[in-house]
Enzyme design. Structure first.
Site, PDB file in Angstrom:
ATOM      1  CG  ASP A 131      -1.880   1.137   1.287  1.00 26.00           C
ATOM      2  OD1 ASP A 131      -2.863   1.049   2.049  1.00 26.00           O
ATOM      3  OD2 ASP A 131      -1.632   2.137   0.569  1.00 26.00           O
ATOM      4  CD  GLU A 224      -0.953   0.845   9.507  1.00 26.50           C
ATOM      5  OE1 GLU A 224      -1.928   0.958  10.285  1.00 26.50           O
ATOM      6  OE2 GLU A 224      -0.848  -0.060   8.694  1.00 26.50           O
ATOM      7  CD  GLU A 233      -5.913  -5.156  13.300  1.00 28.03           C
ATOM      8  OE1 GLU A 233      -6.031  -5.275  12.077  1.00 28.03           O
ATOM      9  OE2 GLU A 233      -4.828  -4.917  13.845  1.00 28.03           O
ATOM     10  CG  HIS A 381      -4.293  -1.951   3.231  1.00 27.81           C
ATOM     11  ND1 HIS A 381      -3.574  -0.876   3.738  1.00 27.81           N
ATOM     12  CD2 HIS A 381      -4.620  -2.694   4.303  1.00 27.81           C
ATOM     13  CE1 HIS A 381      -3.469  -0.997   5.047  1.00 27.81           C
ATOM     14  NE2 HIS A 381      -4.096  -2.082   5.426  1.00 27.81           N
TER      15      HIS A 381
HETATM   16  N1  LIG Z   1      -4.246  -3.032  11.378  1.00 27.99           N
HETATM   17  C1  LIG Z   1      -3.189  -2.329  11.000  1.00 27.99           C
HETATM   18  N2  LIG Z   1      -3.229  -1.370  10.141  1.00 27.99           N
HETATM   19  N3  LIG Z   1      -1.993  -2.559  11.532  1.00 27.99           N
HETATM   20  C2  LIG Z   1      -1.847  -3.551  12.499  1.00 27.99           C
HETATM   21  C3  LIG Z   1      -0.395  -3.824  12.668  1.00 27.99           C
HETATM   22  C4  LIG Z   1      -0.112  -4.776  13.504  1.00 27.99           C
HETATM   23  C5  LIG Z   1       1.325  -5.175  13.727  1.00 27.99           C
HETATM   24  O1  LIG Z   1       1.671  -4.796  15.052  1.00 27.99           O
HETATM   25  C6  LIG Z   1       1.835  -5.941  15.853  1.00 27.99           C
HETATM   26  N4  LIG Z   1       1.190  -5.646  17.142  1.00 27.99           N
HETATM   27  C7  LIG Z   1      -0.120  -5.387  17.363  1.00 27.99           C
HETATM   28  N5  LIG Z   1      -0.341  -5.159  18.671  1.00 27.99           N
HETATM   29  C8  LIG Z   1       0.869  -5.270  19.293  1.00 27.99           C
HETATM   30  C9  LIG Z   1       1.314  -5.153  20.643  1.00 27.99           C
HETATM   31  N6  LIG Z   1       0.448  -4.858  21.629  1.00 27.99           N
HETATM   32  N7  LIG Z   1       2.626  -5.318  20.913  1.00 27.99           N
HETATM   33  C10 LIG Z   1       3.499  -5.613  19.908  1.00 27.99           C
HETATM   34  N8  LIG Z   1       3.155  -5.760  18.611  1.00 27.99           N
HETATM   35  C11 LIG Z   1       1.845  -5.586  18.311  1.00 27.99           C
HETATM   36  C12 LIG Z   1       1.168  -7.070  15.104  1.00 27.99           C
HETATM   37  O2  LIG Z   1       1.735  -8.312  15.426  1.00 27.99           O
HETATM   38  C13 LIG Z   1       1.427  -6.676  13.672  1.00 27.99           C
HETATM   39  O3  LIG Z   1       2.710  -7.079  13.240  1.00 27.99           O
END
Ligand SMILES: N=C(N)NC/C=C/[C@H]1O[C@@H](n2cnc3c(N)ncnc32)[C@H](O)[C@@H]1O
Length: 444
Positions: A131, A224, A233, A381
């Protein structure tokens, strides 16, 4: 302690509703007292967590609420255990409790296993990296603010393959970047950093940002985190937690601002292909299936809708604006916004569309970069979201659509939302009024 549970049900109702067996007999209890005393492991009583409220219906039962922790003293049978909470003892129904620890229970509510598994392989990372509008917005913000980033410490929350960390380290003279990533993709990230000669600038932490300890507070949090309807999410909660834990008071959040937009729209193609289609199928009247099709295709939002500007029936309304430096996590529980749209063209009203934009506020309020995912910007996206209402309504100039959108966080499944539209249509020609309401789970 009196629990804030609902009114007591009658014994039979409780037992019927929860399919519980009768309370244990005195013999079963005596047996349990004998056996269970030997069952205590290293002097620790088993602790369980309630995943739903329970109101005792007689004085040898214990009332409790979802999330309460209780110690188990005896297990006279599989349906009722003798427990202690707040200094009181009594029977608790085992189909209201989980034997998982609070941490495991919390992780379940966040579906952490499925969530982080979904980011473990390349699929979603390829989609996000492909994207260009998205990734170049971050890159432009970094390049245009390189001066201000000089000698700063950055944390990249949810760094994935590390792209934002790499862009910071390459295009600005940052002091240090901490990349934090909880999914297994992180096992590749260090290789990518090493392969691009930025090992000494970027340190990777392989865990949830909630669980790590950084060497010091940071100047910038870059992340992001935006999902469908901006919030899905609820990764934003992790970013705000990271802010509370690790951002200096003088620190900057990137994105600095996030806005969610809503517009009434027509969606003729979608409606004709999936709903009107059933009116005549090879000469047969299949209209009986329309309500089932509406539920199947439009009972939830369409998350990959491509809204055309010509589909919009009024100007968009900003229904949520978040200043990321000050927005509070508990504000995410329920977001309510009133709207009053006035139709600007003769068309068919099918529902509402939504999208978001985020700003990368310049450090001195110059060089602000905006990533807009709306119908007038370059497609991303995320595309746009369509909330298809159950009735397609012919509208014309001056008709009004007045009501509210309520975005409520799912109390059980913490990454999910429920969106409710409640509005009336006031038709300009005869001031006739029609009321509508529809609720969309996103996604549970
Ligand atoms: N939905 C979109 N655009 N982007 C989502 C992006 C998510 C990314 O951030 C990581 N992530 C999400 N929450 C946490 C957290 N609390 N600690 C560490 N890593 C995390 C996920 O494993 C993905 O690689």
């Amino acid at each position: 302690l009196p629990c804030r549970c609902k009114e007591p049900a009658s014994t039979s109702l409780v037992q019927e509703k929860h399919g519980l067996k009768a309370l244990p007999s005195q013999d079963e209890m005596n047996e349990a007292k004998t056996n269970y005393d030997t069952g205590i492991l290293n002097n620790k009583l088993q602790v369980v967590v309630a995943f739903s409220d329970f109101k005792a219906v007689d004085d040898n039962q214990l009332s409790f609420c979802r999330g309460d922790e209780m110690q188990i003293l005896y297990k006279p049978n599989s349906d009722w255990w003798w427990a202690e909470i707040h200094g009181n003892e009594g029977y608790i129904p085992t189909n209201h409790i989980t034997e998982k620890t609070r941490e495991e229970w919390e992780a379940d509510r966040w579906q952490d296993v499925e969530y982080f598994d979904s980011y473990a392989d390349l699929k979603l990372h390829l989609e996000m990296l492909s994207d260009n509008a998205r990734t170049n917005a971050y890159k432009d913000a970094i390049i245009q603010n390189a001066e201000s980033l000089s000698n700063k410490v950055v944390v990249d929350v949810g760094c994935g393959t590390g792209i934002l960390s790499l862009l910071c380290a390459k295009h600005a003279n940052v002091k240090q970047v901490y990349g934090v990533e909880a999914s297994d993709i992180v096992h590749h990230t260090q290789h990518l950093i090493d392969q691009n000669g930025l090992t000494n600038k970027i340190t990777i932490f392989k865990d949830k940002v909630e669980n790590i300890t950084l060497p010091d507070k940071v100047d910038i949090i870059i992340s992001e985190w935006m999902g469908t309807l901006l919030l899905f999410e609820l990764m934003i909660e992790s970013v705000l937690l990271a802010r509370n834990l690790w951002l200096k008071d003088t620190g900057v959040m990137w994105p600095s601002d996030a806005s969610l937009y809503l517009v009434p729209c027509s969606a003729t193609d979608e409606y004709n292909k999936k709903i009107a289609f059933w009116d005549c199928v090879y000469g047969f009247d299949f209209s009986y299936l329309k309500s089932f099709a509406m539920q199947e295709y439009f009972g939830k939002p369409v998350f990959n809708h491509e809204l055309k500007s010509t589909d919009c029936l009024d100007s968009p309304l900003c229904v949520l604006k978040m200043k990321m430096k000050t927005f509070q996590i508990d504000e995410l529980e329920e977001i309510v916004k009133e709207f009053s749209f006035k139709v600007t063209k003769k068309s068919t009203f099918h529902g509402f569309a939504s999208w978001f934009s985020v700003d990368f506020g310049g450090f001195n309020n110059q060089n602000t970069v905006t990533l807009d995912t709306g119908p007038t910007s370059r497609l991303t996206h995320w595309k746009q979201d369509l909330f298809m209402m159950n009735d397609a309504v012919q509208v014309t100039v001056g008709d009004k659509i007045e009501g509210s959108i309520v975005i409520k966080r799912n109390a059980e499944w913490r990454r999910h939302l429920v969106v409710t539209f409640k509005y009336q249509m006031i038709f300009h020609c005869d001031q006739n009024i029609k009321n509508f309401e529809k609720t969309f789970p996103l996604w549970k």
